[in-house]
Design a protein around this motif. Structure first.
Motif, PDB file in Angstrom:
ATOM      1  N   PHE C 231       1.113  -1.661   0.053  1.00 14.02           N
ATOM      2  CA  PHE C 231      -0.246   0.413  -0.454  1.00 14.02           C
ATOM      3  C   PHE C 231       0.719   1.344  -0.282  1.00 14.02           C
ATOM      4  N   ALA C 232       1.772   1.575   0.458  1.00 12.50           N
ATOM      5  CA  ALA C 232       2.972   2.020   0.711  1.00 12.50           C
ATOM      6  C   ALA C 232       3.507   2.769  -0.721  1.00 12.50           C
ATOM      7  N   LYS C 233       3.517   1.754  -1.708  1.00 13.86           N
ATOM      8  CA  LYS C 233       3.612   2.158  -2.597  1.00 13.86           C
ATOM      9  C   LYS C 233       3.130   2.719  -3.825  1.00 13.86           C
ATOM     10  N   MET C 234       1.794   2.987  -3.231  1.00 13.46           N
ATOM     11  CA  MET C 234       0.622   3.556  -4.090  1.00 13.46           C
ATOM     12  C   MET C 234       1.074   4.756  -4.556  1.00 13.46           C
ATOM     13  N   ARG C 235      -0.350   5.117  -5.445  1.00 14.34           N
ATOM     14  CA  ARG C 235       0.702   7.371  -5.438  1.00 14.34           C
ATOM     15  C   ARG C 235      -0.817   6.959  -4.263  1.00 14.34           C
ATOM     16  N   GLU C 236      -0.109   8.320  -4.172  1.00 15.77           N
ATOM     17  CA  GLU C 236      -1.377   9.528  -3.307  1.00 15.77           C
ATOM     18  C   GLU C 236      -2.776   9.518  -3.179  1.00 15.77           C
ATOM     19  N   GLY C 237      -3.522   8.786  -3.074  1.00 17.40           N
ATOM     20  CA  GLY C 237      -5.059   9.237  -3.379  1.00 17.40           C
ATOM     21  C   GLY C 237      -5.274   8.111  -4.316  1.00 17.40           C
ATOM     22  N   ALA C 238      -4.798   7.278  -4.683  1.00 19.39           N
ATOM     23  CA  ALA C 238      -4.786   6.476  -5.413  1.00 19.39           C
ATOM     24  C   ALA C 238      -6.348   5.292  -5.065  1.00 19.39           C
ATOM     25  N   ALA C 239      -6.630   4.357  -5.377  1.00 28.65           N
ATOM     26  CA  ALA C 239      -8.182   3.952  -5.319  1.00 28.65           C
ATOM     27  C   ALA C 239      -7.656   1.992  -4.957  1.00 28.65           C
ATOM     28  N   PHE C 240      -7.926   1.362  -3.887  1.00 26.13           N
ATOM     29  CA  PHE C 240      -7.623  -0.455  -4.048  1.00 26.13           C
ATOM     30  C   PHE C 240      -8.911  -0.657  -3.952  1.00 26.13           C
ATOM     31  N   ILE C 241      -8.784  -1.590  -5.216  1.00 24.28           N
ATOM     32  CA  ILE C 241     -10.010  -2.372  -5.388  1.00 24.28           C
ATOM     33  C   ILE C 241     -10.202  -3.745  -4.449  1.00 24.28           C
ATOM     34  N   LEU C 242     -10.846  -4.664  -3.848  1.00 27.44           N
ATOM     35  CA  LEU C 242     -10.211  -5.852  -3.302  1.00 27.44           C
ATOM     36  C   LEU C 242     -11.187  -6.548  -4.400  1.00 27.44           C
ATOM     37  N   LEU C 243     -11.568  -7.503  -4.292  1.00 26.30           N
ATOM     38  CA  LEU C 243     -12.513  -7.999  -5.143  1.00 26.30           C
ATOM     39  C   LEU C 243     -12.855  -9.880  -5.170  1.00 26.30           C
ATOM     40  N   SER C 244     -11.657  -9.809  -5.148  1.00 24.59           N
ATOM     41  CA  SER C 244     -10.811 -11.525  -5.123  1.00 24.59           C
ATOM     42  C   SER C 244     -11.516 -12.270  -3.261  1.00 24.59           C
ATOM     43  N   ARG C 245     -11.204 -12.654  -2.791  1.00 23.74           N
ATOM     44  CA  ARG C 245     -10.475 -13.388  -1.730  1.00 23.74           C
ATOM     45  C   ARG C 245      -9.956 -12.038  -0.973  1.00 23.74           C
ATOM     46  N   ALA C 246     -10.409 -12.151   0.695  1.00 23.31           N
ATOM     47  CA  ALA C 246      -9.381 -11.109   1.865  1.00 23.31           C
ATOM     48  C   ALA C 246      -8.244 -11.610   1.805  1.00 23.31           C
ATOM     49  N   GLY C 247      -8.047 -12.961   1.207  1.00 21.86           N
ATOM     50  CA  GLY C 247      -6.641 -13.837   2.346  1.00 21.86           C
ATOM     51  C   GLY C 247      -5.553 -13.264   1.742  1.00 21.86           C
ATOM     52  N   VAL C 248      -5.915 -12.774   0.616  1.00 22.69           N
ATOM     53  CA  VAL C 248      -4.559 -12.215  -0.143  1.00 22.69           C
ATOM     54  C   VAL C 248      -4.103 -10.933   0.364  1.00 22.69           C
ATOM     55  N   VAL C 249      -4.889  -9.923   1.326  1.00 23.56           N
ATOM     56  CA  VAL C 249      -4.652  -9.030   1.546  1.00 23.56           C
ATOM     57  C   VAL C 249      -4.671  -8.959   3.488  1.00 23.56           C
ATOM     58  N   ASP C 250      -3.501  -8.455   4.139  1.00 23.25           N
ATOM     59  CA  ASP C 250      -3.255  -7.812   5.202  1.00 23.25           C
ATOM     60  C   ASP C 250      -4.468  -6.832   5.442  1.00 23.25           C
TER      61      ASP C 250
END
Lengths: 343, 343, 343, 343
Positions: C231-250
């Protein structure tokens, strides 16, 4: 100098050569990543036991006996770069063991589709004969030369067979706003619909099309399935473009249908290749000829090497190959396209 | 029987005819909705005053003097169905009065684009010469016949001029994944980008393309603008396809560039039409010829009538015409394409 | 009344039901073409020997022991309509015998992709909070309400995972002129290029995108692979949309990245489902929530039945299934998505 | 420092400002290429005679009397960057003199279309209420929350009005495989067909669509043309998305149709803006609200400047403007959209 820690590849790509199917940079990558043992169809069985035992991949389609296969316990994939599957290895055992058999024939789809589209427009506009007439000072100008000319745009198109080649052709047609019907009994209809074409019976494709493209492979079931009856069903003046194998048509019947001016036709493939010098198709009006040149472009061959490298990379990482086309357990023994003996 | 309550149309479409440009059902709709007065370029000035006063539309491009125009107080639009604007009416007065001058040339875009694309593939694959060789028993099979063959798919394409024809060509190329550069100084670059092509200078188009399509109209400013310098900038072996007017190229220089094998070329248009029987382009190797046949298809002419009907319908309802292409006040007098005297 | 000459299908689709996954006409076709034996996960092993011996297909994912499989000598395919593969049958033996294991999860791709696209625009335009403010009389009009608003059109988009869902999302984006980078280590890069997207590393996708869509399945290798670093690598203000499984993210790290306003986010999946009532994501500003509703549309379930019928038809004719997705020998045991226990 | 040899531009863009509609680099290009005289609607008539005489372009929509226009003999174009044409200049004289009146409203098409599409999916999937329920711990999981959920993909879509906005919306829908019917009496049907949509009557669009998008401008003829009758014709449960102007609908009737649950709706525009705090639409279930925020994005405003520069460049070279939209002599006086007084 070979590095024994690299995965081992047995190379027997005849009639191809590694230089034909790899660009120089790709060939360098192959050699950097793999230990290549070059052999021939004849000599593969005589390779040292340790080579056979270590071989992870085969490039080529050498004959493999059951006994030979037993000695290749590391084998993961046979890359058939000739692309026509012949019955010279124990496919059932390969499938049981989870060894993939893949072909690189998809490289030909784009070049064949381009030639096929050009053939269709050539037939529709009489390009060859118009250029000949022009050379001889007998050209007809403007509308006078267009008595039978017509468009592909907005036309009814039929495609028989919807593998890589059918799909490539359909993609090239995407700017032409055609209504395209497809006959392919090996595909679920909903997949055709997803490609924007209409699933249709063979009869519908024949009788409702201005242009019929034949791109189906020969199988044990469809040899000569397009005969006099089929051509009779076609629209008066429609165009028949044969791009896959002569084996799927009754070639005499096709010539008759053109000779009587019922249809016009183009073909890249012929019953014998090369063809006898006195074969009547050579001078048949309304017929456009190409000497099996549709696919054999250098740029196509060179893509084979990249496909092989991409799939080796996947399999090296324990993943299944996705770039080349896998032979299917159910259909591998039905294929009847003759392998080529030249490139 | 004519109904005097219907809007009046003066018809003088020569060299076209109403039968050429209207399908029978469309012609019936024309007659059902309008009172048609048929005349000729020569006779229009002698029409009765009440006919001139009532005329809402003219189909054709008859000569109109300022004095004649004064007598046509109901005129809303001149439908030029020949499609090349000539300087035989007081355009400035027409524009002042808000009378539209429109052309139906867009009908040719699709047929010309199809032929142009086929010409490009013909050049790339040597289709004409391969068929001729086959007729004579001298064909080369497979890869042997493909020494210079190449694809359009993935190629660098250049288009000079991006009017209806350039756009139609770009649409036909949509399945080919080309990188397409366009030179058209009359269009804002952002509009080219919206069409998925790259705005480019003429030099870039010439020097960075495998295929150069010339579809620009002749204007007072661009006659012969493609000469020896231009061809010299092209890539070795690149293809030059001329589809608009011979006037934009130095034809001798084009033949030289082909004769020296620097480029290959195809053309639908020639410096004189018909061309003298001993013109050297007739037998020039590496050159594909078409006798101004690209656009003059019956199906194209028939679309003109539908375009005219659609725009009449809009104008009858007080709306501006949108289907035909409007002449622009700024550029009408710059156009230099010669009108045709045949269809 | 069952017809013993029809191919036999064992149906154990829980938690689905035949009524859920077949439309009435499709269910009628199923019953007309096959002899259906309905059972449950618990009871399948107790089916009569002749039923087991005759069973050509299984609809469902019942537990199958090696011994049970031995008794099913006619089996050709297991249709997993729950769609998450669990390790309750001897896959290796199934593959050896050439029995296909297929899933119908592709039906969810389109509904999930639509919701994902809407989530992205919702985040970009603040649609939910704007409607809430409007309800309360606190809306901002025009540009005042658009301080942070931006477009998808022309944006940099990143997609992590390019299976059916990634492809569906890419298709929905086709009108948006995005530059789309994709990270999917299971696919050859050239296949991504053929889909019009750019193969990229995970880091590139994260750091060069305005919108990052996560559509990758959970495997044994990628659990929690998107954490604070990502998440730190993402652009300031960018959008993250999680659609598959919660297991892939912290998930904690994701909430932190949103809580500090570094990024904004939307998710259809959560670490526990249902989620505890006091979970902080419930009220986290900058986070759009959906309760695992993205795929479970009735229209999606109903397509499963059609897919099953199409592939049964192919296999009945001795052809391989093509409509459903085949489990792969190499990867079947790596999948870690938890099956659902409700529809 | 101004250079008197540069073309002169009168700038009166209120309520816009040059800083709003030009990016800094574009503004620098404007100043480098033109002599800018900044004024206001009130003060333009008082500009020095030599400034008026030299003015080639006006940026803005200041009131211009016939007398004032007479003094502007170099004028070529009025760039209306507010984008709603009001009747404050002698259009007829402008057209007679060949002075273009153009608007930059096309910049809003893409942002409005994106919001419109998102609104449609929001309505179809209940995104806003689902997020609110989630915040309160009352969310429904999986299929339980999808009782009324449906797709845009494959749906019947209706679009009323097919100007820049309708076209942008249609482009965004290109990946959704919709069947799209369009009602636009100002366009020839064949142009709709070329865009891949079906020309339809208003009744057909209303009664045959799952989603109806209203993107038509208000004219003297269509005020309030969508009333109770129109909504009654819509399919049960269909979605109505209003994106252009509230003036085209009977807003009370729209609220009734939503209140009775016959349809669901979303709107970006309202009968009064800002809206009274007690307006019942604020709390109407089944209605998604946006406070005229659809178009007013900074990125949209900034594109205006680039459009102006591109068209100035064309006109400087004696060519007609093509980037901005020209007002039409026939329709300019029919437009009834109220100008905005804020950005």
């Amino acid at each position: 100098m070979s590095d024994n820690s690299l995965p081992l590849v047995i190379s027997a790509p005849e009639p191809r050569t590694l230089d034909l199917i790899f660009t120089p940079p790709s060939l360098a990558r192959l050699h950097a990543g793999y230990r290549i043992v070059e052999t021939t169809d004849r000599d593969i069985a005589a390779l040292p036991a340790d080579v056979l035992a270590a071989a992870r991949y085969i490039i080529g389609q050498p004959p493999i006996s059951g006994e030979l296969l037993d000695r290749m316990q590391s084998l993961r994939c046979v890359f058939n770069v000739e692309t026509n599957l012949i019955n010279n290895m124990p496919y059932e055992t390969l499938f049981e063991r989870g060894i993939h058999v893949v072909t690189t024939g998809a490289v030909f789809a784009e070049p064949v589709a381009e030639l096929g589209l050009a053939m269709a427009i050539n037939l529709a506009r009489g390009i060859v004969d118009a250029d000949l007439a022009f050379r001889e000072g007998e050209e007809l100008w403007g509308g006078d030369g267009n008595r039978t000319a017509r468009l592909i745009s907005g036309a009814d198109v039929g495609i028989i067979g919807f593998g890589d080649l059918g799909k490539a052709l359909n993609r090239l047609l995407s700017g032409f706003r055609t209504r395209t019907r497809v006959f392919d009994p090996w595909l679920p209809p909903s997949m055709l619909i997803e490609h924007g074409v209409e699933p249709a019976s063979l009869d519908e494709v024949l009788s409702e099309s201005d242009y019929v493209f034949v791109v189906a492979s020969v199988t044990s079931e469809n040899q000569g399935f397009l005969g006099a009856d089929a051509f009779a069903k076609m629209r008066e003046g429609a165009a028949f473009i044969l791009l896959s194998r002569a084996g799927v048509v009754d070639f005499e019947a096709l010539m008759d249908a053109v000779g009587t001016k019922h249809i016009i036709a183009a073909s890249d493939v012929f019953p014998e290749e090369p063809l006898s010098l006195d074969h009547p198709v050579r001078t048949l009006p309304g017929f456009l000829r190409s000497a099996h040149r549709a696919g054999a472009l250098d740029v196509a061959f060179k893509r084979m090497g990249d496909m092989v490298l991409e799939d080796m990379d996947l399999m090296d990482r324990g993943l299944p190959p996705l770039r080349c086309k896998r032979a299917e357990r159910e259909t591998v023994s039905r294929m009847r396209s003759k392998p080529v003996d030249r490139n």
